[in-house]
Design a protein around this motif. Structure first.
Motif, PDB file in Angstrom:
ATOM      1  N   GLY A  38       0.796  -1.228   0.000  1.00 44.72           N
ATOM      2  CA  GLY A  38       0.000   0.000   0.000  1.00 44.72           C
ATOM      3  C   GLY A  38       0.820   1.265   0.000  1.00 44.72           C
ATOM      4  O   GLY A  38       0.277   2.355  -0.148  1.00 44.72           O
ATOM      5  N   CYS A  39       2.138   1.156   0.187  1.00 48.29           N
ATOM      6  CA  CYS A  39       2.936   2.376   0.157  1.00 48.29           C
ATOM      7  C   CYS A  39       4.363   2.028  -0.195  1.00 48.29           C
ATOM      8  O   CYS A  39       4.705   0.861  -0.374  1.00 48.29           O
ATOM      9  N   ASP A  40       5.205   3.040  -0.301  1.00 49.37           N
ATOM     10  CA  ASP A  40       6.598   2.797  -0.654  1.00 49.37           C
ATOM     11  C   ASP A  40       7.546   3.419   0.351  1.00 49.37           C
ATOM     12  O   ASP A  40       8.729   3.559   0.098  1.00 49.37           O
ATOM     13  N   THR A  41       7.027   3.814   1.519  1.00 51.86           N
ATOM     14  CA  THR A  41       7.896   4.396   2.533  1.00 51.86           C
ATOM     15  C   THR A  41       7.817   3.622   3.851  1.00 51.86           C
ATOM     16  O   THR A  41       8.185   4.138   4.892  1.00 51.86           O
ATOM     17  N   SER A  42       7.295   2.414   3.806  1.00 52.75           N
ATOM     18  CA  SER A  42       7.260   1.563   4.988  1.00 52.75           C
ATOM     19  C   SER A  42       6.380   2.126   6.097  1.00 52.75           C
ATOM     20  O   SER A  42       6.725   2.056   7.273  1.00 52.75           O
TER      21      SER A  42
END
Lengths: 153, 151, 260, 793
Positions: A38-42
């Protein structure tokens, strides 16, 4: 490179690129699409699985780091005929709507309850779930479900 | 984003001014600068390896000197393209003032920089922009001041 | 992610020689900052050298007034330790549960993010940073924005903390990322007062003006008289430098109130 | 049938079995053999001319299958992305919409606007290729500030003053007259902050082209696949409608952002035909921030005129609305027909005049986001009301009571074009006051005060127009589509029932709620009902899910189809029992001949329908499957009272919501558990707007809150548990008497929170989001504005 890991109790050997992530191994190599991205920044927590007994974000673990690890995903904790108490609590308390964050949320919640020693109150549950975003439920029923699962386990 | 600063250099003003217009000096003082070549009158191209924590990329920078008032001031403009990371643009207005020092003429260098970043750097790293820019500017002018001792 | 060669050495020497041989290598400890950065393609190392399989780098041990934390010790393990409650409390508030289950103290302080929590403890608890090459005093360790005294290829093997008479960590988290907008660790050891601040500046630092005021009068009220110079503080959409300066005062007072 | 699974029961959800076991089937979980991966090359500039795009290096990159630019789409006569709602300016002129090519051709107008696409054998190859695309941009000054956008550089050649339209509603003269006679005028200046929807599932698409059949299949994360198909076929010209099938499988939340037809799925399905291979795209979260339509973003000045007795005499509202760089699918309707028309709120304000100027800026397009126009309207009205109460020294609950439309006044025509059918606003407020223990507030405030904290209480009595909408009304107001819904009820041979609805569910629980309706109406066991949705290949053309309409409109269509099933069933039953059709009665799953003991079960009728014995075929066809289109005669009008109590730490500016009560009137409720869940989620988003969320562009048009590191999503520890209750005045014009509940939480809560924060601080206003620094600054300067007296103080 080749890595070997135990996923939901079964030993798996997969050939992966050096820059593959654990979540890629699960979703693409092993077809376990219950673990979401759901995201790319953890931050969002949709990809949470258990690795060697701890809840981790599988989008922030390299496949190589998981070599030799024991991994459990949402598919490995129960099935429709024999649900994990946390899955049951989520259903009973309407703790999910669109269902996208749900696998990660359940995996985090299980770890939270297991380590909470039965002593979690509402504030501790809210605190413990800070690494999982849900946009549908307002968390109200998720918190209820986790507390209910704590008392049922 | 705007920053200002100053440093006092124990050198006469025209010497400082010459250094400010020497691409070799500029390249030495710019953190991570791998090369700087003059491509026109007051125009340079540089290759700069920038590192802010885990973020590490090599940028191509176009540098130009504008509003030149010799030997007092100029505006140095930098435009950087960083591929996937985005871009950065900035300018530094540098003023040199003659001041009297204990051992003869000295120079007070004051600078005011402003700039902005775009693309992924701006989107993900906004919390670090001010601090990173301050660090780069401070380091540049600090090295510049020290450079006279070694040059 | 760009392509890179992944290595998983089993000794420190092997790790260092891999690094020495790499064109542009990077160590991986917990990966909580590095992996998201690689995913964004904001770095393109040739080699990623994972320190996770090197034995002997984890655990919290207590020895004679010193708590030693292995460089690869996860935040969750420190959070569960008992020797320095304020340090455990700090560790329990880093990121979220998943970050604490993966992130390591060595990775955190080697990265020296201006908003990381551990640096406040490193400067406030008389720490010594042990590396593959040497030992570095905590007060000399952080040198700037994402900068430390570490040399290329050097690996943090452990961090020693002095057990204080009393200490407390107060954190004002970034509401979005949960990094520290400001974090303050106040420690008292005999007559010595240390105030370690993270989040406010380019790197963690000791707030000496506050320390002097508190050495004279260890009470929350003593903070009021101290002017906090925020001119070099960080500023972003969540907090101006002025607000950060204000928070340093508020959090210091609260930490003092907890232990006074 | 008042059963454990019928209407009114909190039945556990059918959907959950797959979601809690990881068996959900979301777009990104679907892969096609031989699929390729698409990556969008996006502008890093907010505004720039494109002088050229060099794709040679990208095309030569290892593993790259194809590289396309806007010129390639144009060559295939792919059309612009249209806006489906025509709004006219005060002077009668049409709104001005700039051309919106899916892939930019000559200029980029916001950071993140795509100007090329790269297709790779792998995602990594496509990314590498994307980095090798070299565009020659000529950067231009960006127009970012909404308040000065009208006089800034002109962004689009065809749009003077960057103005989409300058719209008005209401009677200006009457409103001016009301102000002339006013005893008091309360004025508020409001910024309705920009929000980024952030459904946790990022948008995705998988396009496939079957060359043999000449058909296209698009799996995508759409809230309304039929609309997607219509726009892609009829306007964008990707494929003929009959040869394009759009499937929305499980979709992970929408909140409005997945209504619209975007560049990405357009490019995916077009390119699938072009490269003759499946093409897949999934947004990175960073892309979602840039390229999903944003919400809200208004600047407003509003004035409420009151008589000496605190009665509202007139309301004047002047708003600037940010459209972003282009006019998205329904963007024009949000600050107009979904906003201006709600300015009466729950009150008898006799004269209202609303002006809205919609402007373009170099930011991401803004369109409907949960509540769409109605949260903005509620915020304006309820901040005005609260401000007036404080300035006039009237209890904020009391001032509302004095002005409520009374139960006897319905149907009630507002001065802003709506006719409310029913409601009892005081009932909701009274119940909410009881839940929050309003009488005890003074003591609680004193307790907070002695602990160094500031406590405040805030109200919001909102109304919304839902169940969008009567086609007749919408079309007359400029909508380019009808707004009915379709429902099909297929009775299977064994008596089980399959329902096909045009309303897609992405968290709203249609599979459960609609099954409850069928179970209730047909007496079929709940577990024997299956609800299908989200596939243009399965259902007739319909409009999908938005504006809290699924039950009120989609459910009504199902009821209508069910009535036809019962009528047909009676025919069959009469034939089987050798009785007259008009003698047949149906209840609890049994057809009975009136005044007799002759009966036959629904299952037997179903079986007979498909195994027809001696059917008089001229009068009675085999089969038991019916379809209905339902177009409502009016909007529905959910309304309620939200009360928020906060405690503020003046030292840090941290606002703690200590209690939140929402009492809503949704008419009849089919599944209370589900309805409560919808309210909870809405509240989180409304509270998020008030305290946490903010889409921030810098002066150069860079989105600096472009990740979860800086855009503050509400998390579990930011929110309290909520007290949620209902009152019931059934909707008068649909068969279920339902009104809709999906948006209420987001509509009502924001104003309640901000009224509480300003009450706590004793200041006239605090801008949203009320972040710690904002609140700390307000608290440091407080003590100026009056506080309204509270009951119990």
């Amino acid at each position: 490179m080749e890595i070997t890991l135990t996923v939901n109790g079964a030993a798996k050997t997969v050939d992966v690129a050096d820059n593959a992530l654990l979540v890629d191994v699960l979703r693409e190599s092993l077809g376990l699409t219950g673990t979401h991205v759901g995201c790319d920044t953890s931050q969002c927590g949709a990809c949470v699985v258990h690795m060697n007994g701890d809840a981790v974000k599988s989008c922030t673990v390299l496949a190589g780091q998981a070599n030799g690890a024991d991994v459990t995903t949402i598919e490995g904790i129960g099935n429709p005929d024999d649900l994990h108490p946390m899955q049951e609590a989520f259903r009973d308390n309407h703790a999910l709507q669109c269902g996208f964050c749900t696998p990660g949320m359940i995996m985090s919640a299980i770890d939270l309850v297991q380590k909470g020693g039965g002593a979690l109150d509402e504030a501790a549950v809210r605190d413990g779930l800070e690494g999982n975003l849900c946009r549908c439920t307002g968390y109200h029923n998720i918190v209820k479900a986790v507390l209910a699962a704590q008392s049922s386990t | 984003m705007e920053q200002a600063g100053e440093s006092r250099i124990a050198q006469p003003r025209d010497r400082v001014w010459r250094a400010l217009n020497d691409p070799e000096v500029l390249a030495r003082c710019l953190d991570g600068c791998k090369s700087m070549t003059a491509v026109g009158d007051g125009e340079y191209e540089a290759e700069v390896g920038a590192k802010v924590g885990p973020v590490k990329a090599t940028f191509k920078a176009a540098i130009s000197l504008n509003d030149v008032i010799e030997p007092e001031s100029y505006r140095l403009e930098v435009e950087v393209k960083g591929g996937a990371a985005g871009f950065a643009k900035g300018s530094a207005t540098v003023n040199l003032e003659e001041v009297a020092g204990d051992d003869g003429d000295e120079t007070l260098l004051t600078y005011r920089i402003n700039g902005n970043i775009g693309g992924k750097l701006a989107q993900i790293g906004s919390r670090l922009v001010d601090a990173a820019a301050r660090k780069m500017a401070a380091r540049f002018f600090a090295r510049f001041a020290v450079d006279f001792d070694t040059a | 992610m760009y392509q890179f060669n992944y290595h998983r050495p089993s000794t420190l020497d092997e790790a260092r020689s891999l690094m020495a041989g790499a064109e542009d290598g990077v160590y991986l400890s917990g990966g909580m900052t590095l992996i998201p950065t690689l995913k964004q393609r904001l770095a393109s190392p040739s080699d990623v050298i994972d320190l996770g399989a090197i034995p002997g780098l984890t655990g919290v041990t207590v020895n004679d007034g010193t708590v030693s934390v292995g460089g690869m010790t996860r935040h969750s393990e420190v959070a569960a330790s008992e020797a320095i409650p304020a340090l455990a409390d700090l560790a329990s508030r880093i990121g979220d549960a998943h970050v604490r289950n993966r992130g390591t103290i060595g990775g955190s302080i080697a990265n020296s993010d201006p908003a990381a929590d551990y640096p406040a403890a490193v400067v406030a608890l008389g720490a010594t940073v042990h590396t593959t090459n040497r030992s570095i005093a905590g007060s000399d360790y952080f040198t700037g924005l994402f900068e430390t005294a570490l040399h290329d290829g050097e690996i943090v093997t452990s961090v020693d903390f002095c057990v204080p008479d009393a200490a407390a960590y107060e954190k004002f988290p970034n509401p979005a990322s949960r990094y520290a907008v400001v974090g303050v660790m106040v420690a008292r050891c005999g007559d010595c007062i240390c105030v370690g601040v993270t989040g406010a500046g380019a790197c963690a630092f000791r707030a000496t003006a506050l320390e002097e005021a508190l050495a004279a009068d260890f009470s929350p009220g003593a903070v009021d008289g101290v002017g906090i110079d925020h001119s070099e503080y960080n500023s972003d959409i969540h907090a101006s430098a002025e607000f950060r300066g204000h928070l340093v005062g508020v959090l210091t007072k609260r930490a003092v109130a907890t232990i006074a | 049938m008042a059963s454990e699974t019928g209407i009114g029961a909190s039945v556990k959800r059918k959907e959950d079995a797959r979601f809690i076991t990881g068996a959900g089937n979301y777009t990104d979980d679907i892969n096609a053999a031989g699929q390729t991966y698409m990556v969008f090359v996006r502008s890093p500039y907010a505004r720039a001319k494109i002088n050229g795009i060099d794709t040679a290096d990208a095309a030569a990159t290892d593993g790259v299958v194809a590289v396309f630019t806007g010129a390639d789409l144009a060559a295939d006569e792919i059309g612009d992305l249209p806006c489906g709602w025509m709004v006219k300016s005060k002077d009668g002129s049409d709104m001005v919409a700039p051309p919106h090519p899916p892939i930019a051709t000559h200029a980029v107008n916001y950071v993140g606007e795509p100007y090329a696409v790269v297709i790779g054998e792998t995602l990594e190859a496509a990314r590498n290729g994307a980095e090798a695309v070299d565009a020659d941009f000529e950067e231009l000054p960006a127009v970012v500030d909404l308040s000065t956008a009208a006089s800034a550089d002109q962004i689009h050649e065809s749009v003077p003053n960057n103005q989409a339209y300058d719209w008005e509603l209401g009677d200006k003269a009457a409103t001016d007259a009301a102000f002339d006679s006013a005893h008091h005028v309360a004025t508020v200046d409001i910024v309705n902050n920009r929000l980024i929807p952030n459904a946790i599932e990022p948008r995705a698409a998988l396009g496939e082209y079957d060359a043999a059949a000449g058909t296209y299949t698009l799996h995508t994360t759409s809230q309304n696949p039929h609309l997607e198909r219509l726009v892609l076929a009829a306007f964008v010209n990707v494929a003929p409608e009959a040869r394009l099938r759009v499937i929305s499988p499980d979709v992970g939340g929408g909140f409005g952002s997945k209504i619209f037809v975007y560049a990405e799925e357009t490019a995916v399905i077009w390119a699938a035909g072009k490269v003759r291979r499946p093409v897949k795209w999934r947004a990175e979260r960073s892309e979602s921030f840039l390229a999903d339509c944003h919400g809200r973003d208004h600047v407003t000045t509003a004035q409420l005129a009151l008589g000496e007795d605190g009665r509202f005499l007139g309301l004047r509202v002047k708003t600037k609305a940010n459209m972003g760089a282009y006019l998205s699918t329904f963007a024009s309707s949000v600050p107009t027909y979904l906003y201006g028309t709600l300015m009466a709120g729950q009150y008898t304000t006799p004269a209202i005049y609303v002006e809205v100027q919609s402007l373009y800026t170099n930011t991401a397009p803004v369109d409907a986001y949960r509540g769409a126009g109605r949260p903005e309207a509620t915020y304006v009205v309820e901040r005005c009301v609260e401000t007036a109460a404080r300035e006039m020294g009237i209890d904020p609950a009391e001032i509302r009571r004095r002005n409520f439309i009374q139960p006897g006044d319905f149907p009630y025509d507002t001065p802003v074009a709506l006719t409310y059918d029913t409601g009892d606003y005081e009932a909701s407020l009274d119940k909410a006051l009881e839940h929050i223990d309003y009488g005890g507030f003074g003591a609680r405030r004193a307790a907070s005060e002695s602990a160094g904290k500031k406590r405040g209480i805030g109200f919001s009595c909102y109304i919304e127009a839902c169940g969008l909408a009567p086609s007749q009304v919408a079309i007359s107001l400029g909508a380019g589509v009808g707004l009915f819904e379709v429902g099909e009820v297929r009775v299977d041979v064994t008596g089980s029932v399959t329902v096909v609805t045009g309303s897609h569910s992405h968290g709203q629980s249609h599979e459960t709620t609609f099954a409850q309706i069928i179970s209730d109406k047909l007496g079929v066991p709940f577990e024997n009902v299956t609800v299908l949705h989200g596939d243009t290949g399965r259902s007739d053309y319909a409009l999908g899910t938005y504006g809290s309409r699924s039950l009120a409109v989609g459910g009504s269509a199902i009821i209508k189809a069910t009535d036809k099933i019962i009528a047909k069933g009676k025919k069959i039953a009469a034939h089987m029992l050798e009785a007259e059709e008009d003698q047949m009665e149906f209840a609890d799953g049994t057809f009975t001949v009136a005044d007799s003991n002759q009966s036959i079960t629904f299952g037997e009728v179903a079986f007979s329908a498909y195994v027809p014995q001696n059917f008089p075929l001229e009068d009675l066809e085999p089969g038991l499957s019916e379809k209905a289109f339902y177009d409502p005669p009016n909007f529905t009008y959910p309304a309620g009272a939200h009360i928020c109590e906060v405690e503020v730490d003046p030292d840090t500016g941290v606002v703690d919501i200590v209690d939140f009560v929402a009492v809503d009137d949704f008419g009849h409720v089919v599944n209370p558990m589900i309805v409560e869940g919808q309210v909870h989620g809405g509240l989180a988003q409304g509270i998020g707007q008030a305290l946490l969320e903010h889409g921030v562009y810098d002066d150069a048009g860079q989105l600096v809150s472009g990740s979860y590191m800086d855009y503050t999503m509400p998390r579990a520890d930011d929110l309290p548990s909520f007290t949620v209750d209902t009152t019931v005045t059934p909707c008068t014009h649909n068969p279920l008497g339902v009104k809709g509940c999906g948006e209420a939480g987001a509509i009502g809560s924001t104003a309640a929170v901000m009224n509480a924060v300003t009450d706590a601080l004793g200041v006239a206003s605090v801008s949203m989001p009320a972040t710690p620094e904002t609140v700390w600054r307000a608290a440091s300067a407080c003590g100026e504005a009056p506080k309204a007296p509270k009951e119990g103080e």
